[in-house]
Write an enzyme that holds these catalytic residues in place. Structure first.
Site, PDB file in Angstrom:
ATOM      1  N   CYS A   1     -38.065 -21.697   1.900  1.00 27.44           N
ATOM      2  CA  CYS A   1     -38.819 -20.764   1.053  1.00 27.44           C
ATOM      3  C   CYS A   1     -40.314 -20.807   1.376  1.00 27.44           C
ATOM      4  CB  CYS A   1     -38.573 -21.089  -0.416  1.00 27.44           C
ATOM      5  SG  CYS A   1     -38.675 -22.843  -0.797  1.00 27.44           S
TER       6      CYS A   1
ATOM      7  N   HIS B   1     -43.614 -21.931  -6.156  1.00 29.10           N
ATOM      8  CA  HIS B   1     -44.585 -22.681  -5.372  1.00 29.10           C
ATOM      9  C   HIS B   1     -45.872 -21.860  -5.328  1.00 29.10           C
ATOM     10  CE1 HIS B   1     -41.377 -25.155  -3.644  1.00 29.10           C
ATOM     11  NE2 HIS B   1     -40.832 -24.131  -3.045  1.00 29.10           N
TER      12      HIS B   1
HETATM   13  P1  NAD Z   1     -27.632 -26.216  -4.650  1.00 31.12           P
HETATM   14  O1  NAD Z   1     -27.454 -27.655  -4.887  1.00 31.12           O
HETATM   15  O2  NAD Z   1     -28.118 -25.353  -5.766  1.00 31.12           O
HETATM   16  O3  NAD Z   1     -26.269 -25.576  -4.147  1.00 31.12           O
HETATM   17  C1  NAD Z   1     -25.511 -26.149  -3.137  1.00 31.12           C
HETATM   18  C2  NAD Z   1     -24.058 -25.751  -3.322  1.00 31.12           C
HETATM   19  O4  NAD Z   1     -23.293 -26.271  -2.249  1.00 31.12           O
HETATM   20  C3  NAD Z   1     -23.458 -26.311  -4.614  1.00 31.12           C
HETATM   21  O5  NAD Z   1     -22.676 -25.308  -5.209  1.00 31.12           O
HETATM   22  C4  NAD Z   1     -22.576 -27.468  -4.106  1.00 31.12           C
HETATM   23  O6  NAD Z   1     -21.457 -27.662  -4.936  1.00 31.12           O
HETATM   24  C5  NAD Z   1     -22.133 -26.928  -2.748  1.00 31.12           C
HETATM   25  N1  NAD Z   1     -21.712 -27.976  -1.811  1.00 31.12           N
HETATM   26  C6  NAD Z   1     -21.856 -29.316  -1.903  1.00 31.12           C
HETATM   27  N2  NAD Z   1     -21.288 -29.919  -0.836  1.00 31.12           N
HETATM   28  C7  NAD Z   1     -20.789 -28.941  -0.044  1.00 31.12           C
HETATM   29  C8  NAD Z   1     -20.085 -28.949   1.191  1.00 31.12           C
HETATM   30  N3  NAD Z   1     -19.779 -30.085   1.820  1.00 31.12           N
HETATM   31  N4  NAD Z   1     -19.725 -27.771   1.719  1.00 31.12           N
HETATM   32  C9  NAD Z   1     -20.027 -26.606   1.097  1.00 31.12           C
HETATM   33  N5  NAD Z   1     -20.690 -26.543  -0.094  1.00 31.12           N
HETATM   34  C10 NAD Z   1     -21.056 -27.709  -0.655  1.00 31.12           C
HETATM   35  O7  NAD Z   1     -28.586 -26.103  -3.393  1.00 31.12           O
HETATM   36  P2  NAD Z   1     -29.563 -24.908  -3.038  1.00 31.12           P
HETATM   37  O8  NAD Z   1     -30.838 -25.109  -3.777  1.00 31.12           O
HETATM   38  O9  NAD Z   1     -28.855 -23.612  -3.161  1.00 31.12           O
HETATM   39  O10 NAD Z   1     -29.889 -25.247  -1.513  1.00 31.12           O
HETATM   40  C11 NAD Z   1     -29.033 -24.855  -0.462  1.00 31.12           C
HETATM   41  C12 NAD Z   1     -29.822 -24.837   0.830  1.00 31.12           C
HETATM   42  O11 NAD Z   1     -30.858 -23.865   0.712  1.00 31.12           O
HETATM   43  C13 NAD Z   1     -30.530 -26.157   1.179  1.00 31.12           C
HETATM   44  O12 NAD Z   1     -30.594 -26.265   2.575  1.00 31.12           O
HETATM   45  C14 NAD Z   1     -31.914 -25.948   0.623  1.00 31.12           C
HETATM   46  O13 NAD Z   1     -32.881 -26.763   1.238  1.00 31.12           O
HETATM   47  C15 NAD Z   1     -32.116 -24.482   0.943  1.00 31.12           C
HETATM   48  N6  NAD Z   1     -33.114 -23.807   0.117  1.00 31.12           N
HETATM   49  C16 NAD Z   1     -33.197 -24.036  -1.227  1.00 31.12           C
HETATM   50  C17 NAD Z   1     -34.169 -23.388  -1.966  1.00 31.12           C
HETATM   51  C18 NAD Z   1     -34.312 -23.619  -3.445  1.00 31.12           C
HETATM   52  O14 NAD Z   1     -35.382 -23.438  -3.983  1.00 31.12           O
HETATM   53  N7  NAD Z   1     -33.284 -23.989  -4.167  1.00 31.12           N
HETATM   54  C19 NAD Z   1     -35.029 -22.493  -1.342  1.00 31.12           C
HETATM   55  C20 NAD Z   1     -34.880 -22.231   0.027  1.00 31.12           C
HETATM   56  C21 NAD Z   1     -33.920 -22.906   0.746  1.00 31.12           C
END
Ligand code: NAD
Length: 340
Positions: A142, A224
């Site tokens: 992000c 942010h």
């Molecule tokens: P999150 O924890 O909200 O969601 C992750 C999901 O993946 C959950 O539903 C979890 O149950 C599932 N999961 C767990 N283990 C798994 C597996 N082995 N295989 C498939 N699914 C699985 O996380 P998020 O915030 O959505 O982040 C996901 C990615 O996006 C990360 O790489 C993070 O760094 C990136 N990201 C997050 C944000 C943010 O602000 N949340 C912003 C940009 C990028």
């Protein structure tokens, strides 16, 4: 015919990407995966998504809790044209090695993964052409997405000599009760420069050695904030404002009109009726834009949960060679998602 997209990991990013894919006329969601039968899993089914267990051994858990499930990821992966991996940071690279490469399916990883695991790093403005037709690509974080967009605007009217950025990062997403801080400001990482500069370089190699960042984490969940100081070979405030205006997925807000903090920017997203109060656009404070001795100053707010969502859509179009022109893809995505 619509391309078939599987979302692996229906969490903060995954559920947003699923809804965004569902709104495109050239894509369809063939399934979403969850690791546990929680309320998000139940809601996914209620919304009409086909739900699959991300981890086969957990399939019974869903059946025990009465959450309707179609099978495991291995029952659907061969039908997918592309997988958007939205698993927690660090797990995506394992999924890439253990699942996507094995099943020879194209995959997008998210910003929580390291650049070295993929063929290239995506931002719709900078690296669409480079990622065209590639198999394994990362949509950058992000923060990196926000910086890439704004630096694109500045770069479109002048040459960047050096960019210095201070990132003020949200402590946790709103749904996360485990992270903090709740009463401190944390240098994170404590080393300077932080990893955010090299992450921008993974998208824009010409910025190598030209972008230096430092970051702190503060007790807020909404957005942010970035303070940018960008040395250029010469420009004016009007030229920068004009470039911002012309760059997709950036809006300007005025403190004088009540946008006095990230709180009111999010209130604006709520008033717009945006789903989950998402603001896919980067918001730059108009009053903060200034040029002093060829150095551009500005402050911007980044909605961490949603700015990367349209990027994932354009990344799908690039990797599956569905649209050659990045600006046409951006326009199509923006129209479908109601992005300004
Ligand atoms: P999150 O924890 O909200 O969601 C992750 C999901 O993946 C959950 O539903 C979890 O149950 C599932 N999961 C767990 N283990 C798994 C597996 N082995 N295989 C498939 N699914 C699985 O996380 P998020 O915030 O959505 O982040 C996901 C990615 O996006 C990360 O790489 C993070 O760094 C990136 N990201 C997050 C944000 C943010 O602000 N949340 C912003 C940009 C990028």
């Amino acid at each position: 015919m619509a391309v078939k997209v599987l979302i692996n990991g229906y969490g903060s990013i995954g559920k947003r990407v699923a809804d965004a894919v569902a709104k495109q006329d050239d894509m369809e969601v063939i399934g979403v995966t969850k690791t546990k039968p929680d309320f998000e899993a139940r809601l996914a089914v209620e919304k009409g998504y086909k739900l699959f267990a991300a981890i086969p051994e957990r399939k019974e858990l869903f059946e025990e809790k009465g959450v309707e499930i179609e099978g495991t990821i291995f029952d659907v992966i061969e039908d997918a044209d592309i997988v958007v991996d939205c698993a927690p940071g660090g797990i995506g690279k394992d999924n890439l090695e253990n699942i996507y490469k094995k099943y020879k399916v194209k995959a997008i990883l998210q910003g929580g993964e390291k650049a070295k695991y993929v063929e290239d790093n995506f931002n719709a403005l900078w690296s669409y052409d480079r990622c065209y037709g590639k198999d394994y690509v990362r949509v950058v974080s992000c923060n990196t997405t926000g910086l890439c967009r704004t630096l694109y605007a500045i770069d479109s009217v002048t040459d960047i000599v050096k960019a210095r950025v201070v990132l003020i990062r949200r402590g946790a997403d709103p749904n996360d009760a485990k992270r903090g801080p709740i009463n401190a400001i944390v240098p994170n990482p404590p080393t300077v420069p932080s990893h955010h500069g090299p992450d921008v370089v993974s998208v824009v190699p010409k910025f190598e050695g030209k972008i230096l960042t430092s970051a702190v984490v503060v007790p807020t969940t909404l957005m942010h904030m970035h303070t940018l100081m960008v040395e250029t070979t010469g420009t004016t405030r009007d030229a920068i404002l004009d470039a911002i205006e012309k760059t997709p997925r950036i809006i300007t807000v005025k403190a004088s009109e009540g946008f006095d903090s990230t709180a009111t920017i999010i209130e604006y997203a709520r008033d717009l009726g945006r789903m989950r109060y998402d603001l896919n656009e980067i918001a730059i404070w108009e009053e903060s834009v200034n040029v002093v001795d060829n150095e551009v100053f500005l402050m911007q707010a980044v909605h961490q949960e949603s700015d990367v969502v349209p990027e994932n859509i354009d990344c799908i179009r690039a990797m599956l060679q569905m649209e050659e022109d990045n600006m046409k893809s951006i326009e199509k995505t923006n129209k479908a998602l109601g992005i300004k």
